[in-house]
Design an enzyme around this catalytic site. Structure first.
Site, PDB file in Angstrom:
ATOM      1  N   SER A  33      49.414  34.040  42.975  1.00 35.76           N
ATOM      2  CA  SER A  33      47.921  33.826  42.412  1.00 35.76           C
ATOM      3  C   SER A  33      47.207  34.242  43.796  1.00 35.76           C
ATOM      4  O   SER A  33      47.398  34.861  44.658  1.00 35.76           O
ATOM      5  CB  SER A  33      48.242  32.350  42.197  1.00 35.76           C
ATOM      6  OG  SER A  33      46.853  32.129  41.573  1.00 35.76           O
ATOM      7  N   ASN A  34      46.043  33.318  43.518  1.00 40.69           N
ATOM      8  CA  ASN A  34      44.740  33.642  44.545  1.00 40.69           C
ATOM      9  C   ASN A  34      44.126  32.467  44.707  1.00 40.69           C
ATOM     10  O   ASN A  34      44.163  31.320  43.768  1.00 40.69           O
ATOM     11  CB  ASN A  34      43.986  35.025  44.196  1.00 40.69           C
ATOM     12  CG  ASN A  34      43.479  34.665  42.732  1.00 40.69           C
ATOM     13  OD1 ASN A  34      42.585  33.552  42.703  1.00 40.69           O
ATOM     14  ND2 ASN A  34      43.608  35.410  41.725  1.00 40.69           N
ATOM     15  N   HIS A  35      43.003  32.253  45.477  1.00 44.88           N
ATOM     16  CA  HIS A  35      42.255  30.927  46.018  1.00 44.88           C
ATOM     17  C   HIS A  35      41.012  30.870  44.934  1.00 44.88           C
ATOM     18  O   HIS A  35      40.283  29.871  45.362  1.00 44.88           O
ATOM     19  CB  HIS A  35      41.719  31.182  47.394  1.00 44.88           C
ATOM     20  CG  HIS A  35      42.845  31.248  48.310  1.00 44.88           C
ATOM     21  ND1 HIS A  35      43.687  30.024  48.331  1.00 44.88           N
ATOM     22  CD2 HIS A  35      43.276  32.071  49.297  1.00 44.88           C
ATOM     23  CE1 HIS A  35      44.448  30.355  49.575  1.00 44.88           C
ATOM     24  NE2 HIS A  35      44.485  31.691  49.877  1.00 44.88           N
ATOM     25  N   SER A  36      40.972  31.522  43.880  1.00 42.94           N
ATOM     26  CA  SER A  36      39.897  31.250  42.921  1.00 42.94           C
ATOM     27  C   SER A  36      39.776  29.547  42.695  1.00 42.94           C
ATOM     28  O   SER A  36      40.749  29.027  42.050  1.00 42.94           O
ATOM     29  CB  SER A  36      39.715  31.950  41.806  1.00 42.94           C
ATOM     30  OG  SER A  36      38.797  31.841  40.839  1.00 42.94           O
ATOM     31  N   ALA A  99      39.214  35.466  38.473  1.00 42.68           N
ATOM     32  CA  ALA A  99      39.963  36.093  39.516  1.00 42.68           C
ATOM     33  C   ALA A  99      41.191  36.847  38.904  1.00 42.68           C
ATOM     34  O   ALA A  99      42.194  35.940  39.002  1.00 42.68           O
ATOM     35  CB  ALA A  99      40.136  35.523  40.823  1.00 42.68           C
TER      36      ALA A  99
END
Ligand code: CTP
Ligand code: CA
Length: 226
Positions: A33-36, A99
């Site tokens: 995943s990512n930091h959005s 994102a």
């Protein structure tokens, strides 16, 4: 308290917005995943709803509450996000603010992946996810389509190429390398890029709270849609 006048300029318009990260499962307990944080997408949904639009927010996993009057569809993966977005087509305006993970595991392991005995590394095989904003822009019944571009270098070059490659009506470009703006924070700045009379036009919105920036972006979108 300063009460901002609300322009009810989106009454009767159907708006679909993606927000937050996606999660791509590797096995039953792990994901990519990512930091959005989802803040920008949720602020855009609130701004469109305040202006009278009927808004569907297709959201990855975030910890934000749904803005008043907004329909929220919760999704996990990019594939689910695309299916949810397509279920709400046709619409008048699509804003791809999520994102979206560019890749997912080629195969999701049914059981938890185990370490191997030797001390070597692990190579994951990934495949490309569908591009949601480009898929929507390619529809024969395409809505006015807005994409974001989060860049750490050559902001306008990369954002301009996304505008053309994905056939978008507008790109909102963010410099995510700058301190305090973009991912996670409450403030953001943006450069808007669009094509007009065979020229790429740009407009810069200074650093401000994401809620105020959302209204400025929607002002611009409403002008361009007219
Ligand atoms: N986007 C999307 N579906 C994807 C990837 C991105 O809809 N699978 C959308 C994002 O929501 C955003 C825009 O495309 O509106 C640009 O995302 P970004 O990650 O900046 O661009 P990419 O085309 O994925 O290029 P890269 O990550 O290589 O910079
Ligand atoms: Ca990407």
């Amino acid at each position: 308290l300063r009460v901002m006048p609300v322009h009810r300029d989106l009454v009767g318009r159907r708006v679909v917005i993606t927000a937050g990260p996606t999660r791509e499962a590797l096995d039953p307990v792990r994901y990519l995943s990512n930091h959005s944080s989802g803040k920008m997408g949720y602020a855009l949904a609130a701004a469109c709803a305040e202006r009278g639009a009927s808004v569907t927010l297709v959201s990855g996993p975030v910890t934000l509450s749904t803005p008043p009057g907004v329909e929220r569809i919760e999704v996990i993966s990019a594939a689910e996000m695309l299916t949810a977005v397509e279920s709400r087509m046709p619409c008048d305006l699509f804003i791809g603010c999520a994102a979206v993970a560019d890749y997912r595991a080629a195969a999701i392991s049914e059981h938890k992946l185990k370490k191997t005995e030797d001390a070597s590394g692990l190579t994951l095989e990934l495949v490309r996810n569908p591009d949601i904003v480009a898929t929507i822009a390619a529809r024969p019944d395409r809505p006015f389509t807005v994409g974001f571009a989060a860049e750490t270098q050559a902001l306008e070059t990369h954002a301009g190429s996304k505008l053309e490659r994905k056939r978008l009506d507008l790109v909102v470009a963010n410099d995510v390398s700058r301190e305090g703006v973009g991912f996670g924070g409450d403030d953001n700045a943006a450069t808007l890029l669009w094509r007009e009379r065979e020229r790429t036009r740009r407009h810069t919105l200074p650093r401000q709270p994401k809620t105020a920036l959302a209204n400025a972006i929607v002002d611009h979108i409403a002008d361009r849609m007219r």
